[in-house]
Design a protein around this motif. Structure first.
Motif: not given
Length: 632
Positions: A188, A202-206, A416-419, A426
């Motif tokens: 990442y 890492i956290e996931y957001q739209d 959903s995508y890693p941020h 992102p």
């Protein structure tokens, strides 16, 4: 009834007379209590009263020295304080040493906001240390206001020079046990951080992306027809991939098909298309085409076929063709027909599965294309898109594919995508040479006495030996450890404990005196902090003969390594768990007792360099309650 004859019953009650006020008025009174405890040395008096008793050590999982405390801090500190005071009342010598995490990117971000992003390494380190010191003072005041008792006059800080040096010595010990290696693999990567990230960061957001169906023309149409058992084609033939990352298409180097998936050749007005049979109907609908399946074959019959890059015939402004290369078909189980086309395009620098597949099929690390730079732009000399930010380049790539006649469909997709958990921006997978701690079997650099079992096995066994409250936390941690990949521990930043390595300019190999150099670096840091190591030159360490051939690494250990190593340089170092002064280089070989609400378990503090080594007095008789930093 006359009011003159009314009885005052309050005068008939026999109530105790106390000095307690009728109202608590705690906001007004509590500061006075805290001041009285502080001035009266209450914590030290409690330690003296329990001297010689069985010890109970709550090792503080440190908060980060950045910003005012919030409700999470309050809950954390108050719960710990309740545990310590309860053990004190039980008759144990319940010690509590508060601590702080001081290095890392959050503080660097704050410094960049205050002073800009063009600071030298020395300036960044000096300002970061001053900022962390200021933040610790503010947080300590608030923690004491909560009524928490502890060694506030002697907390541990990961930026203290002995702790920084102790962390380097532990790093050396990990190397000796065979846990540390260098590898090129996708990790990442946050462009705002300019550094690799661990999974826990890492956290996931739209995120809204655009799907693309892209056609790769067959470079060997005769072989493709033969694989399906049909005559030669009278029109071009294409394999079609589906992706949500247009920016990866320019770096494509392979195509992945599932060996157990049935694929179909579909005759359409746009040519013969290769698709997973189960995806034909949906795909043709997306393309607005009608077609007929003319043959089918299993994926394991199609390995080794070659297709042209979709930008194969697109010329740069200077007339050159930068994409005249072929994409071979590799068979991979991770290619599925659950969505898309059943074919995965592979850019090995930007996906773990892609990377593993290409390497397994013989691609050398030196052959992997990695045009995306650490700041998020393509390399300046990259064909067609050089210097462009990849997110801004995505629509340009899409349009270029359309102009080349290789784009069959595109549509928006919310997914959903890693941020990055710090910047909320992102991230991508990006291949980079990083230092890792190995979780499973394998070879490390400069292994001296290799561990008898893997780190994953050791951690899972320790979990089974630990009581959890509530019990559900045990399963959660066990599952996390069981599936955790190797830990990337290097960061490309300035404010942190250095990785004191020197790499050969031609071979990229470590200097043969690396283990000796780590000891030397630890001694330098213990005297002058990490800033002193930053100022040391290659020639000062390697001498005039070797210095011209080596580069000094500027990588640092990631901040979780700081707090994760405090058991070594705090409990067995700067704040020993007995009254005996700590040894500067702890080699804790004792079996320490970990006290829990359910009783005690026996555990090793750390494997010693030598079986014959004697435990230090600092670590020989410890009762410890260790707290995990799962919240971070």
């Amino acid at each position: 009834m006359s009011t003159e004859n009314k009885t005052d019953y309050s005068k008939t009650l026999n109530l105790p007379d106390t000095p307690f006020p009728m109202r608590g008025n705690l906001p007004q009174r509590e500061p006075g209590w805290v001041q009285q405890w502080d001035e009266g040395g209450l914590y030290k008096r409690l330690r003296a009263a329990r001297a010689g008793r069985e010890k109970f050590i709550l090792h503080d999982g440190p908060p980060y020295a950045n910003g005012q405390i919030h409700i999470g801090h309050a809950i954390n500190k108050v719960l710990k304080d309740m545990i310590v005071k309860a053990r004190q009342l039980k008759g144990l010598d319940a010690r509590y040493v508060p601590g702080w995490d001081c290095h890392g990117l959050p503080i660097e971000n704050q410094i960049e906001k205050l002073y800009g992003r063009n600071l030298s390494r020395d300036e960044m380190q000096a300002k970061s240390r001053a900022f962390a010191t200021e933040q610790i003072g503010l947080q300590m005041k608030d923690f004491k206001r909560l009524g928490v008792l502890g060694e506030w006059d002697n907390p541990y800080k990961t930026m203290n020079k002995p702790n920084e040096a102790g962390e380097l010595r532990l790093f050396k010990r990990l190397i000796e046990k065979g846990f540390v290696y260098r590898g090129l693999k996708p990790v990442y990567w946050c462009f705002d951080c300019g550094s690799a990230l661990a999974e826990a960061e890492i956290e996931y957001q739209d995120k809204r992306s655009h799907t693309l169906d892209v056609a790769f023309e067959s470079a060997e149409p005769e072989k493709l027809a033969a694989a399906f058992g049909v005559p030669a084609f009278d029109k071009p033939a294409f394999v079609v991939i589906w992706t949500t990352t247009a920016w990866t298409i320019p770096a494509n180097q392979a195509l992945n098909l599932g060996p157990h998936i049935e694929y179909a050749l579909v005759d359409t007005s746009r040519g013969v298309l290769l698709l997973a049979k189960s995806r034909v109907e949906d795909a043709l609908k997306r393309y607005g085409l009608e077609g007929t399946v003319i043959a089918t074959a299993m994926g394991d019959q199609l390995g080794g076929l070659n297709f042209k890059h979709p930008l194969y015939d697109v010329a740069s402004p200077d007339g050159s063709y930068g994409y005249r290369r072929l994409s071979p078909v590799y068979l991979a189980d991770y290619a599925t027909d659950s969505d898309g086309t059943g074919i995965v395009h592979s850019s090995p620098a930007y996906g773990v599965d892609d990377f593993n597949s290409c390497v397994a099929h013989g691609m050398k690390h030196s052959e992997i294309l990695n045009p995306v730079q650490g700041g998020g732009s393509y390399a300046a000399d990259f064909p067609l898109f050089g210097g462009m930010d990849i997110w801004k380049a995505a629509p340009v790539v899409t349009q270029t594919l359309a102009d080349a006649g290789r784009l069959l469909a595109t549509a928006p997709l919310d997914h959903s995508y890693p941020h990055c958990w710090r910047h909320k921006s992102p991230v991508i997978y990006r291949a980079a040479s990083q230092w890792f701690v190995r979780m499973d079997e394998g070879e490390g650099v400069f292994t001296k006495d290799k561990a008898t079992e893997t780190l994953r096995t050791t951690a899972l066994r320790a979990i089974e030996q630990t009581a959890f409250y509530p019990p559900a936390g045990k399963a959660r941690l066990r599952d996390m450890i069981a599936n955790r990949p190797d830990w990337v521990i290097s960061r490309q930043r300035a404010w942190g404990v250095p990785i004191p390595f020197f790499l050969h300019k031609e071979t990229d190999q470590l200097h043969p005196r690396t283990m000796e150099i780590i000891d030397q670096a630890a001694d330098i840091v213990e005297k002058g902090g990490i800033e002193a190591w930053s100022r040391v030159t290659t020639e000062e360490i390697l001498g005039p003969d070797d210095a011209p051939h080596y580069n000094k690494s500027n990588d640092i250990l990631e901040v979780w390594f700081d707090s994760g190593s405090t058991f070594w340089h705090v409990l067995c170092g700067t704040h020993p768990t007995s009254t005996t002064p700590a040894a500067p280089r702890p080699t804790c070989t004792s079996k320490a007792t970990t006290s829990t609400a359910a009783g005690s378990i026996r555990r090793c503090c750390w494997p010693a360099p030598s079986v014959a080594a004697r435990p230090t007095a600092a670590c020989s008789r410890t009762a410890s309650w260790s707290t995990a930093r799962a919240a971070r």
